[in-house]
Scaffold this motif. Structure first.
Motif, PDB file in Angstrom:
ATOM      1  N   ASP A  15      51.290  39.352  39.227  1.00 30.64           N
ATOM      2  CA  ASP A  15      50.250  38.054  39.678  1.00 30.64           C
ATOM      3  C   ASP A  15      50.827  37.387  40.825  1.00 30.64           C
ATOM      4  O   ASP A  15      50.387  36.898  42.376  1.00 30.64           O
ATOM      5  N   LEU A  74      49.688  45.829  34.294  1.00 27.04           N
ATOM      6  CA  LEU A  74      47.985  45.744  34.164  1.00 27.04           C
ATOM      7  C   LEU A  74      46.981  46.824  34.228  1.00 27.04           C
ATOM      8  O   LEU A  74      48.143  47.566  34.685  1.00 27.04           O
ATOM      9  N   HIS A  98      48.788  45.406  29.392  1.00 24.48           N
ATOM     10  CA  HIS A  98      47.615  44.485  29.422  1.00 24.48           C
ATOM     11  C   HIS A  98      46.493  44.779  29.711  1.00 24.48           C
ATOM     12  O   HIS A  98      45.990  45.301  30.538  1.00 24.48           O
ATOM     13  N   GLU A 142      39.290  38.151  31.950  1.00 27.35           N
ATOM     14  CA  GLU A 142      39.019  37.398  33.236  1.00 27.35           C
ATOM     15  C   GLU A 142      37.903  36.121  32.984  1.00 27.35           C
ATOM     16  O   GLU A 142      36.336  36.183  33.199  1.00 27.35           O
ATOM     17  N   HIS A 203      47.524  31.291  30.709  1.00 28.34           N
ATOM     18  CA  HIS A 203      47.120  32.562  32.204  1.00 28.34           C
ATOM     19  C   HIS A 203      46.627  31.043  32.641  1.00 28.34           C
ATOM     20  O   HIS A 203      45.253  31.562  32.963  1.00 28.34           O
TER      21      HIS A 203
HETATM   22  O1  KIV Z   1      43.770  35.641  36.328  1.00 27.85           O
HETATM   23  C1  KIV Z   1      43.504  36.814  35.875  1.00 27.85           C
HETATM   24  O2  KIV Z   1      42.442  36.299  35.447  1.00 27.85           O
HETATM   25  C2  KIV Z   1      45.014  37.497  36.152  1.00 27.85           C
HETATM   26  C3  KIV Z   1      44.069  38.435  34.811  1.00 27.85           C
HETATM   27  C4  KIV Z   1      44.302  39.998  35.829  1.00 27.85           C
HETATM   28  C5  KIV Z   1      45.134  38.680  33.702  1.00 27.85           C
HETATM   29  O3  KIV Z   1      45.470  37.650  36.543  1.00 27.85           O
END
Ligand code: KIV
Ligand code: ZN
Length: 388
Positions: A15, A74, A98, A142, A203
């Protein structure tokens, strides 16, 4: 594992790296992964293998190299993505896939042109498919931050049944307030059948500057994994900053959490990632910014010189910073000037200090900072100093 233990899932290489300007090549990613392992993270998200041959290679090499840490790749809820991720992870000692899909109404309607039931079916199918390859499957919903809790709970229940071991609840758009995000985690803890079989993960993104606060609210309400990046790098305003959440849990004993992170490596890791990505760290960044342990106003300097804890809640040595800095500016007082003069070898009497202080203020009004060379010149010009 004790209830106090919080797993640190580092996504700097996925990310964090997907941001324009932060791109890393395989060699750089491997170097950072090696240091992340030494830092003590529990999971390294090494990339998104289907996205490019370079990312596939990075995940593959990191999976081969890393020994004690889970390596994660991912995917979308797409079979081809999962096949490719499984291939990239085939040498990993502890592989994790993931996978996930958007669950908010806006993602379902506009991104997938689908409906809630079909999204659950796709989520379940992806988890089942990933389970053919690996035992450890993390599922992300997400835009969970903007997903209605009741529906989110149904999605989670379904993917646990399908075999998901970790449930990632991303606040993808950085929308939630801390108590709202905390309540979401609590709701899932209390309403999802089988939740005890899985680990809940935070997250959070930083669009409103709340990523760190939201992650902490998450673990206070039952999450046991935090997804984060070094320096908080990541999409738009970034991800949760690893150094911030780790130090919050270390400094705030009442939280009663612990991680496996060697905090003495935090400053070094920040510099390493900043250097490899070519992205500077803002000076006032908590924990690792250049000014995080620098004191420039007279009142603060006087306090810190007398006792460091008056203005510092963290010992700089604990995060790998050699010492606090007393920076000489037009706002500095005599105590700071005497302290810095002593550091460069001059033990000033009160009269000498009064005299030099006048020269110092004149110079400091012209310059942002009076550095060591300036200070040496000031002291020797006056010829009033006595060698310490
Ligand atoms: O921010 C988010 O939703 C992500 C997902 C792909 C885990 O980075
Ligand atoms: Zn994200």
């Amino acid at each position: 594992m004790s209830d106090k233990r919080i797993y640190i899932f580092d996504t700097t290489l996925r990310d964090g790296e997907q941001v324009p300007g932060c791109k890393l090549n395989t060699r750089q990613k491997v170097e950072i992964a090696r240091e992340l392992e030494r830092l003590g993270v529990d999971v390294i998200e090494a990339g998104f293998p289907i996205s490019s041959p370079g990312d596939f290679e990075s995940v593959e090499v990191i999976a081969k190299m890393v020994k004690d840490v889970t390596v994660c790749g991912l995917t979308r809820s797409v079979q081809k993505d999962i096949d490719v991720a499984a291939d990239a992870l085939r040498y990993a000692k502890r592989p994790r896939i993931h996978t996930g899909i958007g669950t908010s109404d806006s993602h379902i309607k506009y991104k997938f042109r689908s409906n809630r039931e079909e999204i659950i079916e796709r989520a379940v199918a992806a988890v089942k498919y990933a389970k053919r390859y690996v035992e450890d499957v993390e599922f992300y919903a997400e835009d969970a931050g903007r997903t209605d809790n009741e529906y989110l709970a149904r999605v989670m229940e379904a993917v646990i049944k399908a075999g998901a071991t970790v449930l990632n609840i991303p606040d993808t758009t950085g929308y939630c307030l801390p108590d709202e995000y905390g309540r979401k985690i609590k709701y899932l803890k209390e309403n999802v059948k089988g939740i005890e079989k899985a680990i809940l993960s935070t997250h959070c993104h930083n669009d409103l500057g709340l990523a760190t606060a939201n992650s902490i609210a998450g673990v206070q309400n039952g999450a046991r994994q935090i997804e984060c990046t070094i320096n908080g790098v990541g999409e738009r305003a970034g991800n949760t900053s690893l150094e911030e959440v780790v130090m919050i849990m270390r400094q705030q004993a009442t939280l009663n959490f612990e991680t496996n992170i060697n905090t003495k490596m935090l400053k070094y890791m920040s510099e390493l990632v900043s250097d490899k990505m070519g992205v500077p760290v803002q000076p006032n960044k908590a924990i690792v910014g250049a000014n995080a342990f620098a004191h420039s106003s007279g009142i603060h300097q006087d306090g810190v010189i007398k006792k460091r804890e008056t203005y510092e809640i963290i010992n700089p040595l604990d995060v790998g910073v050699d010492q606090s800095a007393i920076v000489l500016t037009a706002r500095s007082g005599r105590a700071a000037l005497a302290y810095r003069a002593k550091e460069v070898g001059y033990n000033l009497t009160k009269d000498q200090l009064d005299l030099i202080y006048i020269d110092f203020l004149k110079l400091a009004d012209k310059k942002k900072e009076v550095d060591e060379v300036d200070l040496q010149v000031l002291l020797s010009n006056r010829l009033v100093a006595v060698r310490a």
